[in-house]
Design a protein around this motif. Structure first.
Motif, mmCIF file in Angstrom:
data_model
loop_
_atom_site.group_PDB
_atom_site.id
_atom_site.type_symbol
_atom_site.label_atom_id
_atom_site.label_comp_id
_atom_site.label_asym_id
_atom_site.label_seq_id
_atom_site.Cartn_x
_atom_site.Cartn_y
_atom_site.Cartn_z
ATOM 1 N N GLU A 1 0.824 -1.201 0.000
ATOM 2 C CA GLU A 1 0.000 0.000 0.000
ATOM 3 C C GLU A 1 0.869 1.266 0.000
ATOM 4 O OE1 GLU A 1 -2.892 -0.210 3.062
ATOM 5 O OE2 GLU A 1 -3.934 1.604 2.437
ATOM 6 N N THR B 1 -7.372 -5.523 -2.019
ATOM 7 C CA THR B 1 -6.552 -6.443 -1.230
ATOM 8 C C THR B 1 -5.085 -6.238 -1.562
ATOM 9 O OG1 THR B 1 -8.301 -8.084 -1.111
ATOM 10 C CG2 THR B 1 -6.071 -8.877 -0.755
ATOM 11 N N TRP B 2 -4.273 -6.093 -0.514
ATOM 12 C CA TRP B 2 -2.815 -5.972 -0.699
ATOM 13 C C TRP B 2 -2.190 -7.310 -0.359
ATOM 14 C CZ3 TRP B 2 -1.839 -1.503 -3.011
ATOM 15 C CH2 TRP B 2 -2.747 -0.446 -2.819
ATOM 16 N N THR B 3 -1.304 -7.797 -1.212
ATOM 17 C CA THR B 3 -0.700 -9.104 -0.963
ATOM 18 C C THR B 3 0.605 -9.001 -0.174
ATOM 19 O OG1 THR B 3 0.611 -9.063 -2.963
ATOM 20 C CG2 THR B 3 -1.606 -9.970 -3.152
ATOM 21 N N GLY B 4 1.129 -7.794 -0.037
ATOM 22 C CA GLY B 4 2.373 -7.636 0.714
ATOM 23 C C GLY B 4 3.613 -8.003 -0.077
#
Lengths: 307, 322
Positions: B167, B194-197
């Protein structure tokens, strides 16, 4: 509502666990015989690349799968030669194999394919009858064939390791190779077989990504999954059931964090992303005392006639 | 005699000097490009590489040389590569990632004759007295907004998913713009972000796409090289996809509606000109819809192409109403 939530999360978890199961079951067999192979991720990458390339060129999924298993077996043979015959330090040669697989798959991908593409992989195989069971059907019986095979592998591997003469020899080679040798077990041959088998399964693990779950290939597609698979072997205490439990736990928590974010539940994404690792470490700590069956000869080359 | 020797000496110096001048004039412009992924990642790094290749095609291989280092995910590796290129006298070193900024603060002052560029950011470190760093900043939210409007129009369920890496930076700007575009068009729509990192976790991106589709999403978008996993899933489920960075329609011609593409030449050309004029840094180059740095590439084979094909093949019969 709650049923569909559970079904959604669990069905994600089943898919996410698939590549880990192949790789970690293969690694368990190798480690039980006394060989630590840290090159799993590299073998997975080569398996993923080869399967993808074959399917891209020929369109044959089974040929792609067989080729991935084949390249896995060849790299397993290489690892066995280095660690069993040449008796090189296993940890370091495994890392070497990983870097080799990562580099070679990237190089070959660049030379033969060049840019990212997608293919049509194994379709979902809905099991008639079973798939109609509420919740359970959604969780377990709407997947592609490689997912089913991965889960079937767990009891098969358990049976082979615990109920057959071969399994006994494998564990003997990993616990007391000298004693096994004195009873006429060819320790080196057993270790060759387990490491090649482990490599084959790692190759299939890669194929499960590139031609079944993701249907594409990219440089470093596995993103370190092979190392998590090795960790799962320790997590599972060298038991196939433990590996299954670990793989499912890790992927369930991962599926929950994805679901929380998708559903807009107000948790910071960084916190959600931490969850799988935090939970895994917590469970590992809680189980630390119970973990006693480390193969005694793990990571030790066998020298015949020494003792 | 002395005067004569001196004259010959001066003459020689003059000849050598001027020949140096000629050499300098004929010397090619040398660019080094340090990137986190690879030149064929179908995303962030590939778009910059393609821009550099386009400039090379214009200026000629002899006048414009490109060298690059791929897979510089580890910042300390990237810093070593940047320093290495700088000491080899490259004219411009592009550190293609906002994670490389702190390294440039370290390195740039040691090589005052070398120009550096990085992004996405508007920070050239001029407030720290550094004069040889450029920056570039795509206004990704503009492209995101356009695609958000289209997504809202095309979605039947009103549920739209965005799969982002971390993000921050470009990905965050694109996502915010996309969200705004959707909600401006259909205030009742749900945009699930959705953030997957990770920029590279293809598997998690794929599973996120599946979860979104299970939750009812019928239009998806996302950024970074991991999204190929999500595109694969979208393709399998026949869910529409909006691309970013490069034209992603070749990956799944049937489902990609359009892609926001970044044309880095819009930043690179004035940057190179500035370096040739002796100004080695201190400028920010924006990439916007207005200056052509951002473009929307509509997939000719998507909805439009499909409809044309169906009319030609007779699958669609148009009723004229009489």
């Amino acid at each position: 509502m709650i049923g569909s939530v559970i079904a959604g999360i669990a069905s994600s978890a089943v898919r996410l666990a698939t590549p880990y199961l192949y790789a970690a079951i293969g690694e368990t067999i190798g480690q039980l015989s006394g060989v630590l192979n840290l090159g799993v991720d590299g073998i997975m990458l080569m398996g993923a690349y080869v399967a993808f390339f074959i399917v891209l060129r020929t369109g044959s999924l089974s040929l792609g799968l067989i080729s991935a298993a084949g390249i896995g077996a060849v790299l397993g043979l290489l690892m066995a030669f280095i660690s069993v015959t040449l008796k090189a330090e296993q940890g370091i040669s495994g890392i070497g194999l990983y870097i080799f697989g990562l580099g070679l798959s990237t190089l070959l991908f660049g030379m033969t394919v060049g840019h990212v593409q997608t293919i049509d992989g194994f379709p979902d195989l809905v099991i008639p009858g079973l798939s109609a069971i509420p919740v359970i059907g959604d969780i377990f019986f709407h997947h592609n064939i490689l997912v089913y095979v991965a889960f079937a592998l767990v009891p098969i591997a358990w049976f082979v390791l615990n109920r057959t003469p071969f399994g006994l020899k494998v564990r003997a080679a990993g616990q007391k190779p000298e004693a096994a040798d004195s009873l006429g077990v060819n320790v080196e041959r057993i270790r060759y077989m387990t490491v090649i088998l482990g490599g084959t399964l790692s190759g299939v693990a890669g194929a499960s990504l590139s031609i079944a779950l993701l249907n594409t290939f990219q440089q470093n597609l596995t993103n370190g999954m092979g190392f998590i698979a090795v960790a799962l072997v320790y997590f599972g205490g060298w038991r196939t059931s433990g590996v299954l439990l670990g793989a499912l736990l890790f992927s369930t928590v991962n599926a929950i964090q994805v679901w929380l974010q998708v559903k807009g539940v107000n948790v910071p994404s960084d916190f959600a992303l931490m969850m799988p690792y935090v939970v895994t470490i917590l469970v590992l700590t809680a189980m630390a005392k119970r973990r006693v069956n480390t193969p005694a000869a793990l990571n030790k080359p066998f020298e015949r006639g020494e003792s | 005699m002395k005067v004569r020797k001196l004259a010959i000496g001066l003459l020689l110096i003059g000849i050598i000097g001027s020949s140096f001048g000629i050499l300098a004039a004929a010397a090619p412009f040398r660019v080094a490009f340090v990137m986190p992924s690879t030149i064929n990642d179908s995303a962030w790094s590939q778009s910059m590489y393609e821009a550099l290749m386009a400039i090379q095609k214009e200026m000629g291989k002899d006048n414009f040389q490109i060298d690059y280092s791929e897979n510089m995910f580890v910042i300390s590796d990237a810093a070593a590569a940047i320093r290495d290129y700088a000491s080899q006298g490259y004219n411009l070193i592009i550190a293609h990632g906002s994670q490389y900024g702190s390294s440039l603060v370290d390195i740039a002052p040691d090589f005052p004759n070398v120009s550096f560029a990085w992004g996405s950011t508007a920070n050239t470190f001029s407030d720290m007295g550094i004069t040889n760093v450029f920056s570039y900043q795509p206004y990704s939210e503009q492209g995101g907004y356009v695609q958000g409007v289209l997504a809202a129009k095309l979605s039947q369920s009103g549920i739209i998913g965005v799969i982002g890496p971390i993000e921050t930076g470009d990905a965050k700007r694109y996502t915010e713009g996309f969200k705004a575009g959707v909600l401006a068009t259909n205030p009742n729509a749900t945009v699930s972000v959705t953030w997957t990192g990770s920029y590279s976790d293809v598997s998690l991106a794929a599973e996120t796409a599946r979860t979104m589709i299970n939750a009812g999403a019928d239009v998806l978008t996302g950024t970074s090289q991991m999204v190929i996993g999500a595109i694969g899933v979208a393709k399998k489920h026949g869910v529409l996809w909006f691309g970013y960075d490069v034209d992603q329609s070749p990956l799944a011609p049937k489902i990609v509606v359009s892609s926001v593409i970044v044309d880095w030449t819009v930043a690179l050309k004035p940057m190179i000109e500035s370096i040739q004029n002796g100004v080695l840094g201190g400028k920010v180059f924006p990439l916007t819809l207005a200056n052509g740095g951002l473009k929307i590439a509509v997939n000719p084979e998507g909805l439009v192409g499909q409809t044309i094909d169906d009319i030609i093949s007779g699958k669609i019969q148009i009723n004229l109403g009489d």
